[in-house]
Design an enzyme around this catalytic site. Structure first.
Site, PDB file in Angstrom:
ATOM      1  N   CYS A 202       0.834  -1.207   0.000  1.00  0.00           N
ATOM      2  CA  CYS A 202       0.000   0.000   0.000  1.00  0.00           C
ATOM      3  C   CYS A 202       0.865   1.252   0.000  1.00  0.00           C
ATOM      4  CB  CYS A 202      -0.895   0.009   1.229  1.00  0.00           C
ATOM      5  SG  CYS A 202      -1.973  -1.423   1.377  1.00  0.00           S
TER       6      CYS A 202
ATOM      7  N   THR B 266      13.907 -11.643  -6.137  1.00  0.00           N
ATOM      8  CA  THR B 266      15.039 -11.302  -6.981  1.00  0.00           C
ATOM      9  C   THR B 266      16.307 -11.077  -6.165  1.00  0.00           C
ATOM     10  OG1 THR B 266      13.733 -10.418  -8.813  1.00  0.00           O
ATOM     11  CG2 THR B 266      15.921  -9.499  -8.519  1.00  0.00           C
ATOM     12  N   SER B 267      16.191 -10.497  -4.988  1.00  0.00           N
ATOM     13  CA  SER B 267      17.366 -10.296  -4.140  1.00  0.00           C
ATOM     14  C   SER B 267      17.988 -11.632  -3.750  1.00  0.00           C
ATOM     15  CB  SER B 267      16.990  -9.503  -2.885  1.00  0.00           C
ATOM     16  OG  SER B 267      16.583  -8.196  -3.216  1.00  0.00           O
TER      17      SER B 267
ATOM     18  N   SER C 281      18.025  -6.565   0.270  1.00  0.00           N
ATOM     19  CA  SER C 281      16.672  -6.106  -0.064  1.00  0.00           C
ATOM     20  C   SER C 281      16.769  -4.839  -0.891  1.00  0.00           C
ATOM     21  CB  SER C 281      15.865  -5.841   1.214  1.00  0.00           C
ATOM     22  OG  SER C 281      14.661  -5.152   0.941  1.00  0.00           O
TER      23      SER C 281
ATOM     24  N   SER D 219      14.305  -2.603  -1.465  1.00  0.00           N
ATOM     25  CA  SER D 219      13.625  -1.495  -0.788  1.00  0.00           C
ATOM     26  C   SER D 219      14.161  -1.254   0.614  1.00  0.00           C
ATOM     27  CB  SER D 219      12.118  -1.779  -0.700  1.00  0.00           C
ATOM     28  OG  SER D 219      11.869  -2.878   0.166  1.00  0.00           O
TER      29      SER D 219
ATOM     30  N   THR E 177      11.436  -4.903   3.195  1.00  0.00           N
ATOM     31  CA  THR E 177      10.774  -6.190   3.013  1.00  0.00           C
ATOM     32  C   THR E 177      10.458  -6.808   4.372  1.00  0.00           C
ATOM     33  OG1 THR E 177      12.078  -6.471   0.998  1.00  0.00           O
ATOM     34  CG2 THR E 177      10.932  -8.405   1.842  1.00  0.00           C
TER      35      THR E 177
ATOM     36  N   HIS F  50      16.348 -35.911 -13.318  1.00  0.00           N
ATOM     37  CA  HIS F  50      15.604 -36.263 -12.108  1.00  0.00           C
ATOM     38  C   HIS F  50      14.175 -35.724 -12.154  1.00  0.00           C
ATOM     39  CE1 HIS F  50      19.190 -37.858 -10.159  1.00  0.00           C
ATOM     40  NE2 HIS F  50      19.841 -36.817 -10.674  1.00  0.00           N
TER      41      HIS F  50
END
Length: 740
Positions: free
Chosen positions: A2, A431-432, A476, A478, A481, A632
């Site tokens: 938000c 992604t981090s 991170s 930002s 997180t 596998h």
């Protein structure tokens, strides 16, 4: 998640000006992800004759405007901000309220990412205490004890109309205000409300009972205060003392700041979840810390520290509110960073910004011995020239005293502790986390220490043993997180050394860790991270180089990596010039339903990141697979219809990847091969097998993953455009994940 935006103007202005400013602030927060939005503005001096009884049934017949109270007006809309803009335009035209002016006006606005209750006008923010909106609140985060509070308030006669956890907050304000035996100031009222709340949140309060005032508080989720005067250029970059802040006063319709007897022009105040919503108004901000409460009143501001739950239990005599100081900082980003700058989308812009972002990440950190300006914040002229040219990478062109070296000021005091650690633990999400996967092998190689990777949410679920001689890196983009922050608190409770790697100066992770390195990739607006990912890898690589600088055995390897780091921005530029070829490939894949990606070693991270980008943007199923696990299970998926990307650039695992390609071709696999330009054997052999080839420049193995991801970022971007989806704001996702 938000987005919160608020403003308070101490000088006269029209309703339309306030509403337009609120809408602009919300647009700057769109990238955080949202499904509805709303705004509340006005003071009791501007009362509407229109009063609507708020009932659930009636609200459903008014999808855009569901609350108009005396003093405070509230307009909300489901969908994007253009829907809110239409609702506001309709309301202002009907009420002839557009050009009405007031001496002091405030507004709070919000973009909602649904957690409690479906996306709807009724569930969107601001949430209010009653139809007159005597208390209005916008909220980022989650109130974990809202059900108990809701049951209590219902027992006291309160009527709830939304499904949100937020609605308990304004109703609790109303309950405490009505039952208080002594008059409460706005800040005192809010502090009593907040002490009843549990969870992680940022809140902004507005009330008809306290016209011309706003209160913001931060308890886990980000919140900034921006401060502007007409004499902004002359404003000192330091926090006025509590005494001087109290000397602010209104004179002749303006605000004077009585510091040293000087008067300053009228002030504007802005609250926001992110600096991108403030930067076009002012660069002067107060970064609020956890348990901070900011009170705007009479053209001035005061910062208070809220008593924590633990302090209430152990220090019963301590005041609930303690006035404190916070440094007034200057933002270093520019307005141009939050504009598209001629590109169709922010993601496209950010992909193409990566050469410059990589330079900024290395600036002042990757240096040459003999540079005269080592203490300056920027990379030396010699180093910059080296970056901008494509000269030979051989170190023979340098004398011994001109070899590159790493300088990381944020870690200097802790280097000895880090190299003596029991193990290094990298903790991140999304992604981090992939950036950590990409650099893990090099960290192990150069430090000779065990390296563990942890998804923050999984670490919290398991509560594994951590020790005082562990070093934990929290990565991170930002810095806010939620899972990573909770993991940080867990590691701190165990006594581990905590190091932050974040792209956001002043973020919670950068403040709560013992030390750290800022990524300096620049502002990233697109939800899907691109330049922050590649720059995070570079930061971790530089940390590994710094930790091994005393090793003679590994000096040649480190020198090779540092020389290639200097060339990296230009190699990325070369790949970006091939965008048209990648777009052609995207056209071939646009109607597919699935995509597999195989990588090994350093490029396992490339496969993971490719799969994530494709699925989160184009909504195509995609999976990143470790090539060694092919037999596998994943091999069963291969046929002539299944597109499969194989990352087989030149490194120590090239022969194993050659074998992987042969196995896939034997099952009639439809292959897209990423190979090195200088690997003619691979290119010639497999081009005859009708496989699609993507060729990239060669760099040392630990940096190759940075070059390799660029074509796949472009691929995911063009796939999304061709499939007709929103590139910058994928559905159900948010840029900053501030809830668990």
């Amino acid at each position: 998640m938000c987005g919160i935006f608020g403003l308070l103007f101490s000088s006269p202005c029209s309703t339309s000006f306030v509403v337009d400013a609120a809408l602009t602030g919300l647009r700057r927060l769109e990238y955080r992800g949202y499904d509805s939005s709303g705004v509340a503005w006005g003071e009791p001096g501007l009362e509407l004759e229109l009063e609507l009884e708020l009932e659930r049934e009636e609200a459903t017949t008014r999808p855009h405007t569901d609350l108009f109270g005396k003093g405070t007006r509230v307009v909300k809309a489901e969908g994007n901000i253009s829907q809110l803009e239409k609702a506001l335009e309709l309301y202002l035209s009907q009420e002839n309220d557009r050009e009405r002016k007031v001496a002091c006006v405030s507004a709070i606005a919000h973009t909602r990412w649904a957690t409690h209750g479906v996306p709807s006008t009724l569930n969107s923010h601001p949430q209010v205490s009653n139809p007159q909106a005597d208390f209005a609140v916008v909220h980022n985060g989650i109130i974990t004890n809202y059900r108990a509070l809701k049951e209590f308030l219902i027992s006291q006669g309160e009527h709830f109309v939304s499904e949100t956890d937020t609605e308990v907050i304004p109703k609790l304000c109303k309950y405490i205000h009505e039952r208080s035996t002594t008059p409460l100031s706005f800040k005192e009222l809010v502090s009593q409300v907040v002490r009843e709340l549990e969870g992680a949140f940022a809140l902004l309060f507005k009330s008809n009972y306290y016209p011309g005032e706003l209160v913001g508080c931060k308890c886990g989720s980000p919140l900034l205060l921006g401060i502007k005067t007409n004499d902004d250029d002359d404003l000192e970059v330091s926090m006025p003392s509590p005494t001087s802040r109290k000397m602010m006063e209104v004179e002749q319709g303006g605000v004077g700041l009585g510091v040293g007897g000087d008067k300053q022009s009228p002030r504007e105040f802005y609250f926001a979840s992110d600096a991108s919503a403030i930067i076009e108004h002012t660069k002067r901000v107060v970064v609020m810390e956890d348990n901070d409460l900011v009170h705007l009143k009479d053209g001035g501001y005061s910062v208070y520290s809220l008593q924590t739950k633990r302090e209430r239990q152990t220090e019963k005599g301590k005041a609930a509110l303690t006035e404190t100081n916070r440094v007034l900082q200057t933002l270093e980003i520019g307005v141009e960073q939050i504009m598209k700058g001629g590109y169709d989308h922010f993601m496209q812009k950010e992909i193409h910004e990566q050469p410059e972002a990589l330079i900024e990440t290395m600036r002042g950190r990757l240096l040459l011995h003999g540079d005269t300006d080592l203490e300056s914040p920027g990379m030396s002229a010699q180093s910059l020239q080296r970056v901008k040219s494509l000269s030979a990478r051989s170190s023979s062109e340098y004398s011994e005293d001109r070899l590159p070296f790493i300088k990381l000021g944020g870690l200097e005091e802790y280097l000895e502790n880090i190299v003596r650690s029991r193990r290094l633990i990298f903790i991140a999400c999304g992604t981090s986390f992939h950036a950590c996967v990409a650099a893990r092998q090099l960290v192990e190689e150069l430090t000779c220490l065990p390296v563990t990777l942890e998804l923050a949410s999984d670490l919290l679920d398991r509560n594994p043993p951590l020790f005082r001689d562990d070093t934990c890196f929290f990565v991170s983009q930002s810095g806010e997180t939620a899972d990573t922050l909770k993991a940080l608190n867990y590691a701190k409770s165990k006594g581990s050394l905590c190091i932050g790697i974040t792209n956001t100066v002043g973020s919670s992770i950068s403040r709560e860790t013992d030390c750290g390195v800022h990524v300096n990739a620049g502002c990233e607006i697109g939800v899907a991270s691109t330049k922050a990912y590649t720059c995070q890898i570079v930061v971790i690589v530089m940390i590994a180089l710094k930790l091994s600088e005393d090793s003679l055995k590994r000096s040649k390897r480190c020198e090779e990596i540092m020389n290639d780091l200097l060339e990296l921005p230009n190699l990325v530029r070369q790949v970006l010039q091939e965008e048209d070829k990648i777009k052609d490939l995207a056209e071939e894949l646009a109607k597919e339903k699935s995509l597999l990606a195989f990588g090994r070693g350093y490029n396992y991270a490339t496969a993971l990141e490719l799969a994530l980008k494709v699925k989160e943007l184009s909504y195509m199923h995609s999976e990143g697979i470790l090539a060694g696990e092919l037999k596998h299970g994943p091999l069963a998926l291969i046929d002539e219809h299944m597109p499969a990307v194989v990352i087989a650039t030149r490194d120590s695992l090239r022969e194993k990847m050659w074998s992987t390609i042969q196995q896939l071709l034997a099952r009639k696999g439809r292959l897209i091969l990423l190979v090195s330009k200088d690997d003619s054997d691979m290119s010639d052999y497999f081009s005859s097998a009708k496989s699609r080839l993507i060729q990239v420049p060669t760099v040392t193995d630990c940096l190759q993953t940075i070059v390799n991801i660029i074509p796949f970022q472009l691929l995911s971007y063009h796939l999304t455009v061709l499939r007709g989806f929103n590139v910058d704001q994928p559905r159900n996702l948010a840029k900053s994940v501030t809830v668990e």
